[in-house]
Design an enzyme around this catalytic site. Structure first.
Site, short mmCIF file in Angstrom:
data_model
loop_
_atom_site.label_atom_id
_atom_site.label_comp_id
_atom_site.label_asym_id
_atom_site.label_seq_id
_atom_site.Cartn_x
_atom_site.Cartn_y
_atom_site.Cartn_z
N THR A 192 -22.68 46.58 -60.70
CA THR A 192 -23.25 45.23 -60.58
C THR A 192 -22.28 44.18 -61.14
O THR A 192 -21.33 44.50 -61.85
CB THR A 192 -24.57 45.13 -61.37
OG1 THR A 192 -24.28 45.33 -62.77
CG2 THR A 192 -25.60 46.15 -60.91
N ALA A 209 -22.67 60.99 -54.28
CA ALA A 209 -23.94 60.79 -54.97
C ALA A 209 -23.74 60.74 -56.48
O ALA A 209 -23.55 61.78 -57.13
CB ALA A 209 -24.91 61.92 -54.60
N GLN A 244 -10.64 51.31 -56.03
CA GLN A 244 -10.52 51.18 -54.57
C GLN A 244 -11.88 50.84 -53.94
O GLN A 244 -11.96 50.04 -53.02
CB GLN A 244 -9.97 52.46 -53.95
CG GLN A 244 -9.99 52.40 -52.43
CD GLN A 244 -9.12 53.43 -51.76
OE1 GLN A 244 -7.94 53.52 -52.03
NE2 GLN A 244 -9.70 54.20 -50.85
N GLU A 245 -12.94 51.47 -54.46
CA GLU A 245 -14.28 51.17 -53.93
C GLU A 245 -14.58 49.68 -54.14
O GLU A 245 -15.09 49.00 -53.25
CB GLU A 245 -15.32 52.03 -54.66
CG GLU A 245 -16.74 51.70 -54.27
CD GLU A 245 -17.80 52.62 -54.88
OE1 GLU A 245 -17.42 53.63 -55.50
OE2 GLU A 245 -18.99 52.30 -54.74
N GLN A 295 -27.67 27.57 -44.03
CA GLN A 295 -28.39 26.30 -44.09
C GLN A 295 -28.01 25.40 -42.91
O GLN A 295 -28.85 24.73 -42.32
CB GLN A 295 -28.10 25.59 -45.42
CG GLN A 295 -28.91 24.33 -45.68
CD GLN A 295 -30.38 24.63 -45.94
OE1 GLN A 295 -30.77 25.77 -46.18
NE2 GLN A 295 -31.21 23.60 -45.86
N THR A 322 -25.67 56.23 -49.71
CA THR A 322 -25.26 55.74 -48.39
C THR A 322 -24.75 56.91 -47.55
O THR A 322 -23.93 57.70 -48.02
CB THR A 322 -24.14 54.69 -48.54
OG1 THR A 322 -24.59 53.67 -49.41
CG2 THR A 322 -23.77 54.08 -47.19
C1 LIG Z 1 -27.65 49.75 -50.37
C2 LIG Z 1 -27.15 50.55 -51.53
C3 LIG Z 1 -26.26 51.58 -51.31
C4 LIG Z 1 -25.82 52.37 -52.38
N1 LIG Z 1 -24.99 53.42 -52.13
C5 LIG Z 1 -24.71 54.29 -53.14
C6 LIG Z 1 -24.00 55.51 -52.88
O1 LIG Z 1 -23.57 55.78 -51.74
N2 LIG Z 1 -23.80 56.38 -53.91
C7 LIG Z 1 -24.25 56.12 -55.18
O2 LIG Z 1 -24.04 56.94 -56.06
N3 LIG Z 1 -24.93 54.97 -55.47
C8 LIG Z 1 -25.17 54.07 -54.46
N4 LIG Z 1 -25.87 52.92 -54.74
C9 LIG Z 1 -26.34 52.68 -56.10
C10 LIG Z 1 -25.67 51.51 -56.81
O3 LIG Z 1 -24.35 51.80 -57.15
C11 LIG Z 1 -26.56 51.15 -58.02
O4 LIG Z 1 -27.74 50.58 -57.49
C12 LIG Z 1 -25.89 50.20 -58.98
O5 LIG Z 1 -24.82 50.81 -59.64
C13 LIG Z 1 -26.88 49.66 -60.03
O6 LIG Z 1 -27.60 50.71 -60.62
P1 LIG Z 1 -29.21 50.61 -60.72
O7 LIG Z 1 -29.70 50.30 -59.34
O8 LIG Z 1 -29.70 51.82 -61.36
O9 LIG Z 1 -29.48 49.34 -61.59
P2 LIG Z 1 -29.61 49.34 -63.21
O10 LIG Z 1 -28.45 50.06 -63.79
O11 LIG Z 1 -30.97 49.79 -63.57
O12 LIG Z 1 -29.48 47.79 -63.50
C14 LIG Z 1 -30.58 46.87 -63.55
C15 LIG Z 1 -30.07 45.54 -64.06
O13 LIG Z 1 -29.56 45.70 -65.38
C16 LIG Z 1 -28.25 45.15 -65.46
N5 LIG Z 1 -27.43 45.86 -66.43
C17 LIG Z 1 -27.15 47.19 -66.47
N6 LIG Z 1 -26.31 47.46 -67.49
C18 LIG Z 1 -26.04 46.28 -68.08
C19 LIG Z 1 -25.23 45.89 -69.18
N7 LIG Z 1 -24.52 46.78 -69.87
N8 LIG Z 1 -25.19 44.58 -69.53
C20 LIG Z 1 -25.91 43.67 -68.84
N9 LIG Z 1 -26.69 43.97 -67.79
C21 LIG Z 1 -26.75 45.25 -67.41
C22 LIG Z 1 -27.68 45.34 -64.06
O14 LIG Z 1 -26.56 44.50 -63.84
C23 LIG Z 1 -28.89 44.98 -63.22
O15 LIG Z 1 -28.98 43.59 -63.10
C24 LIG Z 1 -26.28 52.09 -53.69
C25 LIG Z 1 -27.17 51.03 -53.91
C26 LIG Z 1 -27.61 50.27 -52.86
C27 LIG Z 1 -28.59 49.18 -53.13
#
Ligand SMILES: Cc1cc2nc3c(=O)[nH]c(=O)nc-3n(C[C@H](O)[C@H](O)[C@H](O)COP(=O)(O)OP(=O)(O)OC[C@H]3O[C@@H](n4cnc5c(N)ncnc54)[C@H](O)[C@@H]3O)c2cc1C
Length: 385
Positions: free
Chosen positions: A371, A125, A247-248, A342, A161
């Site tokens: 991301t 987490a 690795q992730e 498609q 997750t």
């Molecule tokens: C199905 C699923 C499973 C997951 N499992 C886990 C888990 O097991 N453990 C865990 O800890 N997390 C988990 N996550 C979380 C995941 O790692 C985050 O959703 C991800 O890192 C993005 O963070 P955020 O959702 O807060 O998006 P945000 O950080 O709010 O990003 C929003 C937008 O802003 C953009 N952005 C952010 N910073 C920048 C930058 N510097 N420059 C340009 N654009 C930027 C991003 O690319 C994105 O498009 C999971 C997410 C999902 C959807």
């Protein structure tokens, strides 16, 4: 081209996993999708099969393999069949490296045997409702008690997750405020027992795809975490994350490549039997060209992930390498899978066809584990930009 990254042992393991998936997963997968998770017992079956112990040293009940390639085989075989093992890849590909690298001998003896059997499932987490990409902005705190025996954990995490299923969760928490020089300082890893008082699992989140892995909100209210359950040193979490995120990201890249390869196979099979205007869809030049483009993309992804796998086994995969292979494979897989859907016409939009699941499942690979924008930032930084 012939792949050279896997040896006879990997291929024998592949046969075992493929047979297991056919017998134990494919027939019941629709039920898991409806339930929103794989049943608890399934994880014990994975334990019996040896899936969780591959990289665990023999003295703790594992097989003592040092190669990540066996785990890669599992990812590939699940994608090939259009299924997943629920949240088990988080247990092995994400959580295990932290235990192997930072747990003390006493902790390894306590945690690794039940980890191997599937009796103790793990999650990690990091993400919070207010911060994901910018992990240094996390607000969850862990304050050391006056007598120094335990931390008091308060805060919330989201998108975790395996968060509903988990028996222990590696939680990133602030044990000290950030310093003016280093926003990343003061973050620590704690292995939290999910039966602790004050630990709560919130909503199980309803997702676009990955229907068989449970994704949860977690909250901590004055949760007592013994100091003996701290992983590694206080304040070092960011450097630990930096060492393990490659690795992730490689694991996500492998999944994306394998999903794209599976999509091409599903589309090829479909267009060869579907008839329109009195001939198969495969007979149109457009179909051949689209599938040829897709195959060529998959070949490029394969070459990249294979090179990254070898580099990882050799201990040479850098953070920027991992970001690059994740960025390329996840972005290209999205395009390939969309084209393959498609070619299925309306049937491609129906849940009963695995291509629709691949389409929904692969979308998150450009978001989680960092991301695509974050991957680009890492690569650009490595270029000195
Ligand atoms: C199905 C699923 C499973 C997951 N499992 C886990 C888990 O097991 N453990 C865990 O800890 N997390 C988990 N996550 C979380 C995941 O790692 C985050 O959703 C991800 O890192 C993005 O963070 P955020 O959702 O807060 O998006 P945000 O950080 O709010 O990003 C929003 C937008 O802003 C953009 N952005 C952010 N910073 C920048 C930058 N510097 N420059 C340009 N654009 C930027 C991003 O690319 C994105 O498009 C999971 C997410 C999902 C959807």
């Amino acid at each position: 081209m012939r792949r050279t990254v896997f040896n006879e042992d990997h291929e024998a393991f592949r046969e075992t996993i493929r047979a297991f998936i056919e017998a134990e997963v494919v027939p019941v997968y629709d039920r898991w999708m409806e339930a929103g998770s794989a049943p608890r017992d399934f994880y014990r079956k994975l334990g019996e099969l040896g899936v969780f112990g591959i990289e665990v040293p023999e003295e703790y009940g594992g097989a003592g393999e040092t190669s990540f390639k066996f785990t890669a085989v599992i990812t590939e075989e699940c994608s090939r069949a259009g299924v997943s093992f629920g949240g088990s890849s988080v247990h092995t590909a994400l959580c295990l490296p932290y235990l192997l690298a930072y747990a003390t001998e006493e902790q390894k003896q306590r945690w690794l045997p039940p980890f191997v059997t599937g009796d103790m499932m793990m999650a990690i987490a990091m993400t919070e409702p207010g911060t994901g990409s910018d992990l240094a902005g996390m607000k969850t705190t862990a304050k050391l008690s006056a007598d120094g025996t335990h931390y008091v954990l308060n805060g919330a995490k989201t998108f975790i997750t395996g968060g509903v299923l988990a028996d222990r969760v590696i939680v990133c928490a602030r044990t000290a405020a950030p310093t003016p020089e280093d926003r990343r300082a003061g973050i620590t890893l704690l292995v939290v027992d999910t039966t602790s008082e004050g630990y709560a699992v919130g909503r199980k989140l309803d997702k676009l795809g990955l229907k068989t892995s449970d994704t949860a909100e977690l909250s901590f209210t004055d949760v007592k975490v013994p100091v003996t359950d701290r992983l590694g040193e206080e304040g070092k979490a960011f450097s630990y994350l930096g060492q393990n995120l490659p690795q992730e990201r490689l694991s996500i890249a492998l999944g994306a490549y394998a999903q794209a390869a599976a999509a091409v196979r599903f589309a090829k099979e479909y267009v060869q039997q579907r008839e329109v205007f009195g001939k198969t869809v495969a007979s149109f030049q457009n179909t051949k060209f689209v599938l040829a483009d897709c195959q060529s993309e998959v070949d490029a992804m394969e070459a990249f992930v294979d090179r990254a796998l070898d580099a990882h086994d050799a201990g040479e995969l850098t953070g920027a390498d991992a970001a690059s292979v994740k960025l390329f494979t996840t972005e290209r897989a999205a395009v390939v899978i969309d084209k393959c859907l498609q070619l299925h016409g309306g049937y491609g939009y129906m849940q009963e066809y695995p291509i629709s699941r691949l389409y929904a499942d692969t979308r998150v690979s450009r978001i989680y584990g960092g991301t695509s924008e974050v991957m680009r930032s890492i690569i650009a930084k490595s270029m000195g930009l």
